[in-house]
Scaffold this active site. Sequence first.
Site, PDB file in Angstrom:
ATOM      1  N   ASP A 178      -0.432 -11.066   0.367  1.00 26.11           N
ATOM      2  CA  ASP A 178      -1.047  -9.777   0.691  1.00 26.11           C
ATOM      3  C   ASP A 178      -0.836  -9.443   2.158  1.00 26.11           C
ATOM      4  OD1 ASP A 178      -2.834 -11.953   1.242  1.00 26.11           O
ATOM      5  OD2 ASP A 178      -4.472 -10.530   1.511  1.00 26.11           O
ATOM      6  N   GLU A 233      -5.888 -13.303   1.577  1.00 26.87           N
ATOM      7  CA  GLU A 233      -6.098 -13.814   2.936  1.00 26.87           C
ATOM      8  C   GLU A 233      -6.491 -12.708   3.893  1.00 26.87           C
ATOM      9  OE1 GLU A 233      -5.404 -15.312   6.981  1.00 26.87           O
ATOM     10  OE2 GLU A 233      -4.504 -13.566   6.030  1.00 26.87           O
TER      11      GLU A 233
END
Length: 375
Positions: free
Chosen positions: A68, A133
């Site tokens: 991500d 994250e």
Amino acid sequence: MSETLELAKNLVGRASVTPEDAGCQKLMRERLEAIGFRSEDLAFGDVNNLWARRGDRRPLLVFAGHTDVVPPGPLEQWHSDPFTPDIRDGMLYGRGAADMKGSLAAMITACEAFIAAHPDHQGSIGFLITSDEEGPAVDGTVKVVDHLEKKGEHIDLCLVGEPSSSRYAGDVIKNGRRGSLNGMLLVHGKQGHVAYPHLATNPVHLAAPALAELISMEWDQGNAHFPPTSFQISNLQAGAGAENIIPGDFSIMFNLRYSTELTEQKIRDRIHAILDRYQLDYTLEWRLSGEPFLTPAGELVDAAREAIREVAHIETTLSTSGGTSDGRFIAPTGAQVLELGPINATIHQVNECVAVAALDELSGIYRRILEKLLT
């Protein structure tokens, strides 16, 4: 075009704004399964996670990272589309190029080259990849680590691909991180007219001396590995938006990045003691982002230093500076954890980029670490 650059471009071209993965993990899983990895797709909430492992013996060396990325920000400020990888002047531009799809590509190609040369390597290699994250980080690495612990899989060594470097790939590696403790303080008063302060209670005035003490106090002096603990106010809010109203409540958001000289409980106790001494009427909610961790000189640190010296021909510096990373969820299991990735100068900025040459260099460093630890 090198295989590492080609894979990095393929990953950057996928708009995986947190918590979206946009097919990045599927691409990585296919490459890993082709070289003998067994994989699991682990979905928690809206988050996709990938666990892949090759081998059953110890030590287990894990590459950890995230697919991500943060939102691209104002598109008009980008020189090219943030999700259309673009190479200019030896740099690969695109959201996630440095944080951290370039590292993911280098990890994959390093393993492909290592396994081709050492198909019967010692120990095991793992990949722990999340898409959570850059977001709340509650359904990602922390959940996968818990899943592995319940299965009896123990990570011995871990390389996190966060962009750790300053001027050259590998010149800085992070062998620890400070703890991060967040507080949401709400000081209660009584709303009223500014012309009649005796009929109101101004929470801003009441809180100001306590905040001044918290800001100015020395929490610790740090140590050989960590800088002194820092208390920072990140947001203040009070009032009804009118100039003639004394606010009824005063909210303060704050954060402490703390060293191993302190614990979460010691910080909480000290702050509550100060607020109570000023006799404030308050509520305080806490959120721990992560405890401090440190990987001292040893097996993993030595292998990384030697690999960087041999591949990049530079000496590396150990550091614990910067924000938090998912290493904070892996280190408490007893694993040795290092963060090693490209230059971090453009991460979370418009026109994020990574040096094309650094991608192959990073792949070479990862491969050399594998050779030192698993052959």
